[in-house]
Design an enzyme around this catalytic site. Structure first.
Site, PDB file in Angstrom:
ATOM      1  N   GLN A 161       0.821  -1.219   0.000  1.00 36.03           N
ATOM      2  CA  GLN A 161       0.000   0.000   0.000  1.00 36.03           C
ATOM      3  C   GLN A 161       0.850   1.263   0.000  1.00 36.03           C
ATOM      4  O   GLN A 161       0.334   2.350  -0.253  1.00 36.03           O
ATOM      5  CB  GLN A 161      -0.959  -0.006   1.195  1.00 36.03           C
ATOM      6  CG  GLN A 161      -0.300   0.172   2.548  1.00 36.03           C
ATOM      7  CD  GLN A 161      -1.275  -0.022   3.713  1.00 36.03           C
ATOM      8  OE1 GLN A 161      -1.663  -1.143   4.038  1.00 36.03           O
ATOM      9  NE2 GLN A 161      -1.677   1.076   4.342  1.00 36.03           N
ATOM     10  N   CYS A 167      -5.185   0.593   3.630  1.00 37.00           N
ATOM     11  CA  CYS A 167      -5.254  -0.824   4.011  1.00 37.00           C
ATOM     12  C   CYS A 167      -6.630  -1.426   3.734  1.00 37.00           C
ATOM     13  O   CYS A 167      -6.748  -2.558   3.285  1.00 37.00           O
ATOM     14  CB  CYS A 167      -4.898  -0.982   5.482  1.00 37.00           C
ATOM     15  SG  CYS A 167      -6.048  -0.152   6.591  1.00 37.00           S
ATOM     16  N   HIS A 309      -6.248  -1.360  11.639  1.00 36.02           N
ATOM     17  CA  HIS A 309      -5.657  -1.832  10.387  1.00 36.02           C
ATOM     18  C   HIS A 309      -6.551  -2.898   9.745  1.00 36.02           C
ATOM     19  O   HIS A 309      -7.061  -3.779  10.424  1.00 36.02           O
ATOM     20  CB  HIS A 309      -4.269  -2.405  10.695  1.00 36.02           C
ATOM     21  CG  HIS A 309      -3.448  -2.713   9.487  1.00 36.02           C
ATOM     22  ND1 HIS A 309      -3.425  -1.904   8.364  1.00 36.02           N
ATOM     23  CD2 HIS A 309      -2.608  -3.746   9.213  1.00 36.02           C
ATOM     24  CE1 HIS A 309      -2.606  -2.443   7.471  1.00 36.02           C
ATOM     25  NE2 HIS A 309      -2.110  -3.557   7.952  1.00 36.02           N
TER      26      HIS A 309
END
Ligand code: NAG
Length: 377
Positions: A161, A167, A309
């Protein structure tokens, strides 16, 4: 005379270590580590590295990861952050003895910088879909003891990324790549950039967290976007650039379509059953221990459950790397989006099972997607 020299050398050493410790203390202050962790592990009882040692360590880190800093001031600051991260990795090692922690490509970033640039789950990662999206309860007997979608062709290559809080789009594309493979028998590598540029869907809850490119998003809202827009193009047709641009979505180039998605309950048997039945799952996790992670099964004694995340759950195992006191520790296998030069070739393992108690919130936000069945070509 010789004695004077010795004294002078000792004085110099003292002075330089004092300078080193004050500059790294400033880097450490930016570290907003869980206060609970500090209580358990205690302060830094580690011996201070000499300036020479620190310099050698840092120079080898720069070479290994091809780092280049603007000027001497920036480099000195990065070196102080690096030293603070070495101490942090040692603390993580004590807290998480079944994994290996140390120098990673993120070792020159403060935890706050790391969070801003490499995570990106919005609103604490808590979608509020008011139960309307609850996955039906699946039977759980007869589930295999070990399972890994990588061995069945449902997982594409590890992606990166970059310095962008996207993410959530990688977690989403990974889940759809798997679901599309299950529905069609074909693995298509799908586009994250399409979501980064075009998906501004908002969560229906009061938080109204919206998908916002490099500033974060949620997998469930991304699935809603995909249902509305029609689907995803391939990575090749709509390549990743790692920053938000104007939307260039071309409906005629859609290759994978979402049929439906649902939210799996916080129950490890249901998570495993959904994984085996529907393919890799989009999940949220607390990434506090991932900045220093090198390998092994992560199972920190204390880990926050605030989700920051988005990653992809691709499998599970029944007996991980086990020092004597953690015999047969079961684990989840997680695909990350930080490139192959992070973790275990881009992957992370975290403990599961009744003793793991939803470690780092890994069981808290799990969603599954099904793809539209299209005729095989
Ligand atoms: C989509 O999934 C939801 C949640 O699992 C379910 O209630 C609904 O019936 C599904 N819709 C279709 C069309 O399959």
């Amino acid at each position: 005379m010789a004695r004077h020299r010795l004294l002078l050398a000792a004085l110099l050493l003292l002075l330089s270590s004092a300078v080193l410790s004050s500059s790294s203390a400033s880097a450490e202050r930016e570290e907003e580590e869980d206060p609970l962790i500090e209580q358990v592990v205690g302060g830094d009882d580690d011996e201070l590295m000499s300036e020479l040692e620190a310099e050698a360590h840092f120079a080898s880190f720069e070479r290994r990861f091809g780092k280049a800093y603007g000027d001497a001031g920036e480099r000195a600051y990065r070196m102080s952050v690096f030293s603070a991260n070495l101490r942090r990795a040692r603390r993580h090692q004590r807290l998480d003895p079944t994994a290996e922690h140390g120098v990673t490509k993120f070792s020159d970033l403060t935890p706050a910088e790391f969070r801003d640039r490499f995570l990106g789950l919005r609103g604490g990662g808590r979608p509020n879909l008011a139960g309307s999206r609850d996955a039906p309860i699946l039977p759980t007997d007869g589930l295999p003891a070990d399972f890994d979608w990588r061995e069945h062709g449902a997982v594409g290559p590890v992606k990166d990324q970059g310095s962008c809080g996207s993410c959530w789009s990688f977690s989403t594309s990974g889940a759809l790549e798997g679901a599309h493979f299950l529905a069609t028998g074909k693995l298509e590598v799908l586009s994250e950039q399409q979501m980064v540029d075009c998906d501004h869907e908002c969560d229906p809850s009061e938080s109204r967290a919206c998908d916002s490119g490099c500033n974060g998003g949620l997998m469930t809202t991304a699935f809603s976007y995909l249902m509305k827009s029609g689907g995803l193009q391939t990575e090749k047709d709509y390549p990743y650039v790692g920053r938000e641009n104007t939307c260039k979505f071309d409906k005629s180039k859609i290759v994978a379509q979402v049929k439906n998605f649902s939210v799996v309950s916080v129950n490890e048997d249901q998570i495993a059953a959904n994984l085996v039945k529907h393919g890799p799952l989009a999940i949220g996790i607390n990434a506090a221990f991932m900045q220093t992670y090198i390998g092994g099964v992560s199972c920190p004694f204390i880990c926050g459950k605030h989700l920051d995340h988005g990653v992809l759950l691709v499998g599970y195992g029944s007996a991980g790397y086990t020092p004597i006191r953690f015999k047969d520790m079961p684990y989840w296998i997680i695909k990350n989006s930080w490139g192959e030069n992070w973790g275990e070739h881009g992957y992370y393992k975290i403990c599961r099972g009744p003793r793991a108690h939803n470690k780092c919130g890994v069981d808290s936000m799990v969603s599954t997607v099904t793809a539209i069945h299209t005729k095989k070509e």
